[in-house]
Motif scaffolding. Structure first.
Motif, short mmCIF file in Angstrom:
data_model
loop_
_atom_site.label_atom_id
_atom_site.label_comp_id
_atom_site.label_asym_id
_atom_site.label_seq_id
_atom_site.Cartn_x
_atom_site.Cartn_y
_atom_site.Cartn_z
N ALA A 119 -20.26 85.79 68.88
CA ALA A 119 -20.35 87.16 69.40
C ALA A 119 -20.72 87.15 70.88
CB ALA A 119 -21.38 87.95 68.61
N LYS A 120 -21.54 86.19 71.29
CA LYS A 120 -21.92 86.10 72.70
C LYS A 120 -20.73 85.65 73.55
CE LYS A 120 -25.28 83.96 75.77
NZ LYS A 120 -26.39 83.01 75.88
N ALA A 121 -19.98 84.68 73.07
CA ALA A 121 -18.85 84.14 73.82
C ALA A 121 -17.61 85.03 73.75
CB ALA A 121 -18.50 82.74 73.32
N CYS A 122 -17.42 85.68 72.62
CA CYS A 122 -16.23 86.50 72.38
C CYS A 122 -16.65 87.86 71.85
CB CYS A 122 -15.30 85.82 71.38
SG CYS A 122 -14.87 84.13 71.77
N PRO A 123 -17.13 88.74 72.72
CA PRO A 123 -17.59 90.05 72.25
C PRO A 123 -16.47 90.81 71.53
CG PRO A 123 -17.96 89.79 74.62
CD PRO A 123 -17.21 88.60 74.15
N SER A 136 -2.15 78.98 64.32
CA SER A 136 -2.44 77.56 64.52
C SER A 136 -3.93 77.38 64.83
CB SER A 136 -1.60 77.03 65.67
OG SER A 136 -2.11 75.81 66.14
N HIS A 137 -4.59 76.56 64.06
CA HIS A 137 -6.02 76.33 64.29
C HIS A 137 -6.27 75.67 65.64
CE1 HIS A 137 -7.38 76.81 59.84
NE2 HIS A 137 -6.55 77.74 60.23
N SER A 138 -5.32 74.86 66.10
CA SER A 138 -5.50 74.24 67.42
C SER A 138 -5.46 75.31 68.52
CB SER A 138 -4.44 73.17 67.67
OG SER A 138 -3.14 73.72 67.64
N HIS A 139 -4.67 76.37 68.32
CA HIS A 139 -4.65 77.47 69.29
C HIS A 139 -5.97 78.24 69.27
CE1 HIS A 139 -0.21 76.92 69.21
NE2 HIS A 139 -0.38 77.17 70.51
N ILE A 140 -6.52 78.41 68.09
CA ILE A 140 -7.81 79.10 67.97
C ILE A 140 -8.89 78.29 68.68
CG2 ILE A 140 -9.60 79.87 66.36
CD1 ILE A 140 -7.30 80.44 64.35
N ILE A 141 -8.91 76.99 68.43
CA ILE A 141 -9.91 76.12 69.06
C ILE A 141 -9.75 76.13 70.58
CG2 ILE A 141 -10.65 73.71 69.31
CD1 ILE A 141 -9.96 73.44 66.25
N LEU A 142 -8.51 76.09 71.06
CA LEU A 142 -8.26 76.13 72.50
C LEU A 142 -8.77 77.45 73.09
CD1 LEU A 142 -7.00 74.95 75.07
CD2 LEU A 142 -4.84 76.00 74.37
N ALA A 143 -8.49 78.56 72.42
CA ALA A 143 -8.95 79.87 72.91
C ALA A 143 -10.47 79.93 72.95
CB ALA A 143 -8.39 80.98 72.03
N LEU A 144 -11.12 79.39 71.93
CA LEU A 144 -12.59 79.37 71.92
C LEU A 144 -13.14 78.51 73.05
CD1 LEU A 144 -13.25 79.16 68.07
CD2 LEU A 144 -13.67 81.12 69.58
N LYS A 145 -12.51 77.37 73.30
CA LYS A 145 -12.95 76.51 74.41
C LYS A 145 -12.81 77.24 75.74
CE LYS A 145 -12.12 71.96 72.41
NZ LYS A 145 -11.29 70.74 72.44
#
Length: 78
Positions: free
Chosen positions: A7-11, A61-70
């Motif tokens: 929530a802090k990183a991705c409001p 794609s989970h790799s896309h989700i991880i990339l977006a979070l990074k």
């Protein structure tokens, strides 16, 4: 802990209603009723679209989700 970090990183937009805890959908219905009343009062057209993204997370794609979070600065070791 995980929810707080994300929530802090991705409001979340306050208008977001899917995938969050909520008592019911009454808030969304009230908003829709307000929009309809205002459009009628102002004699303005109103378009409404309801979108249901079934299995949206499962088909992304989970790799896309991880990339977006990074990119948002979320620690990869959550």
């Amino acid at each position: 802990i995980l929810t707080a970090r994300l929530a802090k990183a991705c409001p979340i937009n306050p208008r977001q209603s899917g995938f969050i805890r909520s008592a019911d959908c009454s808030e969304n219905l009230k908003l829709l009723q307000l929009l309809i009343r205002n459009a009628k009062r102002e004699h303005q057209p109103l378009g409404v679209v309801f979108v249901d993204l079934a299995k949206a997370f499962d088909t992304t794609s989970h790799s896309h989700i991880i990339l977006a979070l990074k990119q948002k600065g979320v620690d990869s070791h959550l």
